[in-house]
Scaffold this active site. Structure first.
Site, PDB file in Angstrom:
ATOM      1  CB  SER A 137       3.170  -5.388  -9.069  1.00 12.39           C
ATOM      2  OG  SER A 137       3.099  -4.716  -7.688  1.00 12.39           O
ATOM      3  CE  LYS A 171       0.612  -4.146  -5.159  1.00 12.15           C
ATOM      4  NZ  LYS A 171       1.114  -4.821  -6.058  1.00 12.15           N
TER       5      LYS A 171
END
Length: 266
Positions: free
Chosen positions: A69, A138
């Site tokens: 990701s 993230k």
């Protein structure tokens, strides 16, 4: 010359202490005993363990990238270092920071939550010398009060109306914008916010392959939706500041300049 005419400092008085350091035989002093090698080794290992625990608890901890990701910058299984003191003394995550945070609940699958499986790996993870599971990595896109919209006519995310230039670090993976929603949704047409106080909105840099805040948003078509796209800042472990391993990828991470142009929430 009489005795009264002599220099009184030339002769010590009978009861004046005389230094005898030059007459001490140091050969008779007992020598300090050194610990056996095995005891010294155990002692050094104990000190190293204590230091590792203190460092992990207060300053730095190692983690690994659990998925794709955060590509292209951070690749799956890369080892990273996190500054745990990044947000001490009232500091909070800032837009553009890459952060590690605990799973808010249901964001990770069983494999990603498991962490190390070997006894050695589990032991080392307790003191920050081996990456632990149950965490996500993230990038912070929005902070308290921010409104995030996808997207303008150039496919750019807008934070408080300011478009972000994310070509430097983000990948769209064939999508038409930098904020694609999962298949079956409105893709590049959504708005979220204002972000609640004490929370952040996060996204992976691999925008078309990241189970981030966008996956946990409630869509207009959802009924009785209870999903929560925000991450509590209390769950944030710290800011990623070093890509440590593999060594040929070693680099320091910095906040992208594009976030400096975002205005405060009105």
């Amino acid at each position: 010359m009489t005795s009264d005419d002599r220099d009184p400092t030339a002769v010590a008085e009978p009861d004046e202490p005389v230094s005898r350091s030059s007459h001490v035989d140091t050969r008779d002093r007992p020598k300090k005993k050194h610990l056996p090698v095995w005891q010294e080794t155990i002692l050094l290992l104990g000190i190293a363990l204590v230091l590792a625990i203190v460092i992990k608890a207060l300053f730095v901890q190692a983690f690994y990238i659990p998925s794709q990701s955060m590509e292209p910058g951070l690749v799956k299984n890369d080892r990273i270092l996190v500054q745990k003191m990044s947000y001490w003394f009232g500091g909070t995550p800032q837009r553009g920071d890459v952060v590690v945070f605990e799973d808010p609940g249901g964001w990770l699958n069983a494999e990603e939550s498991a962490g190390p499986t070997s006894a050695v790996g589990k032991a080392l993870s307790k003191v920050g010398l081996y990456p632990s599971g149950g965490h996500l990595v993230k990038r912070v896109i929005g902070v308290a009060g921010d409104t995030i919209k996808c997207c303008d006519d150039q496919g750019r995310l807008l934070v408080n109306g300011q478009p972000l230039d994310e070509k430097e670090y983000a990948r769209v993976g064939g999508a038409d914008c930098y904020g694609p929603m999962p298949a079956g949704s409105s893709h590049c047409n959504w708005t979220v916010g204002p972000v609640p106080a004490g929370h952040v909105f996060v996204m992976g840099d691999n925008r078309n392959n990241s189970a981030d805040s966008t996956v946990h948003m409630c869509l207009k078509t959802d009924r009785d939706c209870t999903k929560n796209p925000y991450v509590d800042v209390d769950d944030v472990v710290g800011k990623v500041f070093v890509l440590l391993w593999p060594s040929d990828h070693f680099t320091f991470l910095h906040r992208p300049d594009t976030f400096a142009d975002v205005p405060d929430a009105s």
